[in-house]
Structures are given as structure tokens and as C-alpha cells.
Design a protein around this motif. Structure first.
Motif, PDB file in Angstrom:
ATOM      1  N   THR A 218       0.857  -1.183   0.000  1.00 22.09           N
ATOM      2  CA  THR A 218       0.000   0.000   0.000  1.00 22.09           C
ATOM      3  C   THR A 218       0.893   1.232   0.000  1.00 22.09           C
ATOM      4  O   THR A 218       1.913   1.259   0.687  1.00 22.09           O
ATOM      5  N   ALA A 219       0.520   2.236  -0.788  1.00 26.51           N
ATOM      6  CA  ALA A 219       1.366   3.425  -0.936  1.00 26.51           C
ATOM      7  C   ALA A 219       0.514   4.685  -0.949  1.00 26.51           C
ATOM      8  O   ALA A 219      -0.695   4.640  -1.178  1.00 26.51           O
ATOM      9  N   GLY A 220       1.153   5.803  -0.696  1.00 28.07           N
ATOM     10  CA  GLY A 220       0.497   7.101  -0.753  1.00 28.07           C
ATOM     11  C   GLY A 220       1.192   8.033  -1.725  1.00 28.07           C
ATOM     12  O   GLY A 220       2.411   7.934  -1.930  1.00 28.07           O
TER      13      GLY A 220
ATOM     14  N   PRO B  20      -4.728  11.475  -7.175  1.00 21.20           N
ATOM     15  CA  PRO B  20      -4.923  10.171  -6.529  1.00 21.20           C
ATOM     16  C   PRO B  20      -4.759   8.988  -7.468  1.00 21.20           C
ATOM     17  O   PRO B  20      -4.396   7.894  -7.028  1.00 21.20           O
ATOM     18  N   GLY B  21      -5.021   9.191  -8.738  1.00 25.25           N
ATOM     19  CA  GLY B  21      -4.917   8.087  -9.683  1.00 25.25           C
ATOM     20  C   GLY B  21      -3.525   7.514  -9.827  1.00 25.25           C
ATOM     21  O   GLY B  21      -3.354   6.381 -10.308  1.00 25.25           O
ATOM     22  N   ARG B  22      -2.514   8.279  -9.415  1.00 21.06           N
ATOM     23  CA  ARG B  22      -1.124   7.799  -9.465  1.00 21.06           C
ATOM     24  C   ARG B  22      -0.818   6.800  -8.365  1.00 21.06           C
ATOM     25  O   ARG B  22       0.245   6.164  -8.384  1.00 21.06           O
ATOM     26  N   GLY B  23      -1.714   6.642  -7.408  1.00 19.65           N
ATOM     27  CA  GLY B  23      -1.407   5.847  -6.235  1.00 19.65           C
ATOM     28  C   GLY B  23      -0.969   4.431  -6.521  1.00 19.65           C
ATOM     29  O   GLY B  23      -0.150   3.861  -5.793  1.00 19.65           O
ATOM     30  N   LEU B  24      -1.469   3.852  -7.614  1.00 17.82           N
ATOM     31  CA  LEU B  24      -1.108   2.461  -7.881  1.00 17.82           C
ATOM     32  C   LEU B  24       0.330   2.316  -8.360  1.00 17.82           C
ATOM     33  O   LEU B  24       0.906   1.224  -8.282  1.00 17.82           O
ATOM     34  N   VAL B  25       0.962   3.391  -8.850  1.00 17.92           N
ATOM     35  CA  VAL B  25       2.329   3.286  -9.382  1.00 17.92           C
ATOM     36  C   VAL B  25       3.328   2.885  -8.294  1.00 17.92           C
ATOM     37  O   VAL B  25       4.022   1.869  -8.429  1.00 17.92           O
ATOM     38  N   PRO B  26       3.454   3.648  -7.186  1.00 16.21           N
ATOM     39  CA  PRO B  26       4.399   3.212  -6.160  1.00 16.21           C
ATOM     40  C   PRO B  26       3.981   1.904  -5.489  1.00 16.21           C
ATOM     41  O   PRO B  26       4.843   1.132  -5.036  1.00 16.21           O
ATOM     42  N   ALA B  27       2.674   1.633  -5.415  1.00 10.95           N
ATOM     43  CA  ALA B  27       2.227   0.365  -4.838  1.00 10.95           C
ATOM     44  C   ALA B  27       2.698  -0.809  -5.688  1.00 10.95           C
ATOM     45  O   ALA B  27       3.163  -1.826  -5.163  1.00 10.95           O
TER      46      ALA B  27
ATOM     47  N   GLY C  65      -7.787  10.245  -1.998  1.00 12.42           N
ATOM     48  CA  GLY C  65      -6.860  10.622  -0.945  1.00 12.42           C
ATOM     49  C   GLY C  65      -5.410  10.398  -1.328  1.00 12.42           C
ATOM     50  O   GLY C  65      -4.502  10.722  -0.567  1.00 12.42           O
ATOM     51  N   GLY C  66      -5.181   9.841  -2.535  1.00 12.66           N
ATOM     52  CA  GLY C  66      -3.816   9.584  -2.982  1.00 12.66           C
ATOM     53  C   GLY C  66      -3.281   8.270  -2.449  1.00 12.66           C
ATOM     54  O   GLY C  66      -2.232   8.241  -1.804  1.00 12.66           O
ATOM     55  N   LEU C  67      -4.004   7.183  -2.698  1.00 12.34           N
ATOM     56  CA  LEU C  67      -3.634   5.866  -2.185  1.00 12.34           C
ATOM     57  C   LEU C  67      -3.551   4.853  -3.320  1.00 12.34           C
ATOM     58  O   LEU C  67      -4.220   4.992  -4.345  1.00 12.34           O
TER      59      LEU C  67
END
Length: 377
Positions: A264-266, A272-279, A366-368
């Protein structure tokens, strides 16, 4: 990372996904989730009761919806329940929580998510002094200066990434074409639990061309690129999995998906749509598996521009994503969507044996971001 004794998904099912206000609109969240829980238990060759039920939800009536859904499904009153809210990532986060319960000693947990946008309560902020109550549209995801509406935030994300309108429309048309073909050939049928006489997803549209999508006006800002056609639909639905420990998996002797790693990443809540990249980057690092080694990729298609921006940043070919269509065509039942990704991976990897490793990833308000790597076993 060693996966020798990792939790294993041994069954995965979902309801049809209904467009809000349409086929499933009369059903409250617990009445969407309960048939899926019951069907999962009926699929397993054991009378073992689950140790817990963990469900994600975003906009329901509050309280402990997982407990209510378990009781509505007729589970024994001795089985507790836990409701998880990580917004759009709630369903996948719930499975992650359940995997930690199994690693901690539970033998069997039902986990997933449920959302009834159609029956979500109408709320308002209370009156202050002489003012009237103010309609409550959604919970705040971040402080006001970065708490943009999802459509606007992802329109700006596409602009930041240089993802233009034509490319977004082409990706949306692809999703509908793939999902329509899968629906027509019965690909989804084994994973769907009929509810209230509904057996098929509402939204996939065969023949939705780029030319037709190009006629739609920007929905969120003047000169923007996100439209009603290249964004997901607000939807109703439920999805869940049966998660067991390695020993019980051996006893059941069922095909399954081993949970190799999760993350899980922030990120900046204004994007917020970028959240999956670092995850995704973190879960691949934890799993020791490269993106090239992943056979099946299921990403929640909230917005075509968002998916394409994330794919570009990850170096992921978009043609590898959701090869049987995704949320742009099927719909996005917020709290359930992360679990829908796992149902799709189970269908492809465990049932049809189309590869070894799978990746599920979803971004949230929320940026997740939440991501999970699974392995067919």
C-alpha cells in the motif's frame, strides 16, 4: 520473499456489476454481499466455518457492514466481521487484511468488498446557527486545497502525463470490445453469482467505437479530455474470495492463488490516480518478481487517462492490462472493485490456468494505491 506458507485463495466469486440506478438498484449492500459469501461456502468441500469476514465498503450506511452481511448470509453468530474503508481500494485492502489474519493463525477467512451506490444514504452537514443543512456529497479525502473531485484530478493527471483524448477514447473502446466479447462467449459466467434474477453485467457495450466516443464533451473542465465515455460508470456489486492457510489448502486439494506479496502506498492527494504506481513498484520489489514475469495484469480502470498515465510511468504495455475488459466496461462498484480484480485473476490463472503470476492494482481517493502479486498453485 518465501511463499511456502503464504495464504491461498481457493475460491473467488462476484455478483453481476449493475450500473447505479439500474438492475441491482433495489438491493442494499448486505443483500449484494450475502449471496456471494453463501456461494463461496457452497463451493468448498468442507463444512468448516470461517474465522472471520472482512469486507471493504465506501458509501454504505455505516456500522459494521461485514458483520451485517455475514449474518444476512446465514453465517453463525459466532463469526465476527470487520469492515475496511480504503475508499476505492477497500476490496483489495480487505483481502490484504484477511491475509494477515491467516498469517497470524486464522485458518479460513472470507474477504472482499461490496458497494451499493444506488442505496447509499442521503446525508447532510448539520445546520450551524441560522444556516440550513448542507448536502453531504462525499467524505473529504484530503485538506481542501488538494481535495479535488476524482474526474478533475484524473483529467489533470492525464494532462500532466501527456495522455491525449484520442488515446483515452481508443483505450475505452478497447475495454468495451473486450468485455463485450467475453460476456458474449460466457467467459464471465462461472465467476458470477446471480442476484435477484440478474445474471449479466449491465454496462459492456459492443460496437462502442472511437468515433462515437469522440463526440462526447469533456465532463470535468473546459478543454479537458475525460468524458463520460472514457471514465468508469458508478456501479453496484460485490466480490469476495475464500482465503485459507497452506495446510488447509493442501487438505482441500483445490487450485488456488497464493498471495505472494502486497503493498500500500500514498501519493499527492491532488493526483490520486497515481497511487497504484508506487504500490506496484513496492509489491514487485517485495515479491522478487519483475513486471515482465507477470502473466496476468488486472488494474482498476477508473479512467482511461489514469490507466494510461500509470502504465506509461511503470513501463507497462497497456495491451497487457485487463485483456477481457475492465471497469471502463464493467463498471466500478467502489468498495468491491479491488476484490473484482482478484476474481478476474482467479478466473484466468487458477481456473483456466492461463499463466503463473498475477498482479492486481488499484488507486483510491486521498492519494492511495494498493497492489497484490499472486501465484497460481
Amino acid at each position: 520473499m518465501s511463499t511456502t506458507e503464504a495464504p491461498v485463495v481457493v475460491a473467488a466469486l462476484r455478483t453481476p456489476i449493475g450500473t447505479a440506478g439500474h438492475s441491482l438498484a433495489a438491493l442494499r449492500a448486505e443483500h449484494l454481499g450475502a449471496p456471494v459469501l453463501r456461494a463461496l461456502l457452497d463451493r468448498l468441500p468442507t463444512d468448516l466455518d470461517p474465522d472471520d469476514v472482512v469486507l471493504g465498503n465506501c458509501t454504505g450506511p455505516g456500522g459494521n457492514l461485514a458483520r451485517l452481511t455475514a449474518l444476512t448470509a446465514g453465517l453463525p453468530t459466532t463469526i465476527p466481521g470487520l469492515t475496511v474503508d480504503r475508499q476505492c481500494a477497500s476490496g483489495l485492502a480487505a483481502v490484504d487484511v484477511a491475509s494477515q489474519l491467516v498469517r497470524g493463525g486464522a485458518r479460513f477467512v472470507l474477504a472482499g468488498g461490496v458497494e451499493s451506490a444506488s442505496t447509499a444514504p442521503v446525508r447532510s452537514w448539520p445546520a450551524v446557527g441560522d444556516t440550513e443543512p448542507v448536502p453531504f456529497t462525499r467524505a473529504p479525502f484530503a485538506p481542501p486545497d488538494s481535495d479535488l473531485e476524482m474526474g478533475l484530478a484524473n483529467d489533470l493527471l492525464a494532462a500532466d502525463a501527456g495522455v491525449g483524448r484520442e488515446r483515452q477514447d481508443a483505450y475505452a473502446a478497447r475495454s468495451h470490445a473486450l468485455a463485450s466479447a467475453a460476456q458474449a462467449t460466457g467467459v464471465f459466467d462461472p465467476e458470477i453469482v446471480p442476484v435477484a434474477g440478474v445474471t449479466r453485467d449491465d454496462r459492456p457495450r459492443a460496437g462502442l467505437s472511437v468515433e462515437r466516443l469522440a463526440r462526447l464533451r469533456p465532463a470535468f473542465r473546459e478543454g479537458g479530455t475525460v468524458t463520460a465515455g472514457n471514465a468508469c460508470g458508478i456501479s453496484d456489486g460485490a466480490a469476495a474470495v475464500a482465503l485459507v492457510d497452506a495446510e488447509l489448502h493442501r487438505q482441500l486439494d483445490l487450485p488456488g492463488l497464493r498471495i505472494v506479496a502486497s503493498a500500500t502506498a500514498g501519493v499527492d492527494p491532488a493526483r490520486p490516480g497515481r497511487g497504484l504506481v508506487p504500490a506496484v513498484r513496492t509489491v514487485l520489489e517485495r515479491s522478487g518478481i519483475t513486471l515482465d514475469a507477470v502473466d496476468a495484469v488486472e488494474v482498476n480502470e477508473a479512467f482511461a487517462g489514469q490507466v494510461l498515465a500509470c502504465c506509461d510511468e511503470l513501463g507497462l504495455d497497456p495491451d497487457r492490462v485487463c485483456p477481457e475488459g475492465g471497469a471502463l466496461a464493467l463498471g466500478h462498484p467502489w468498495g468491491a472493485s479491488g476484490a473484482v480484480l482478484l476474481v478476474r485473476l482467479f478466473s484466468r490463472l487458477a481456473v483456466r490456468r492461463q499463466g503463473r503470476y498475477g498482479l492486481a492494482a488499484i488507486a483510491a481517493g486521498g492519494g492511495l494505491g494498493v497492489a497484490m502479486v499472486v501465484e497460481a498453485c
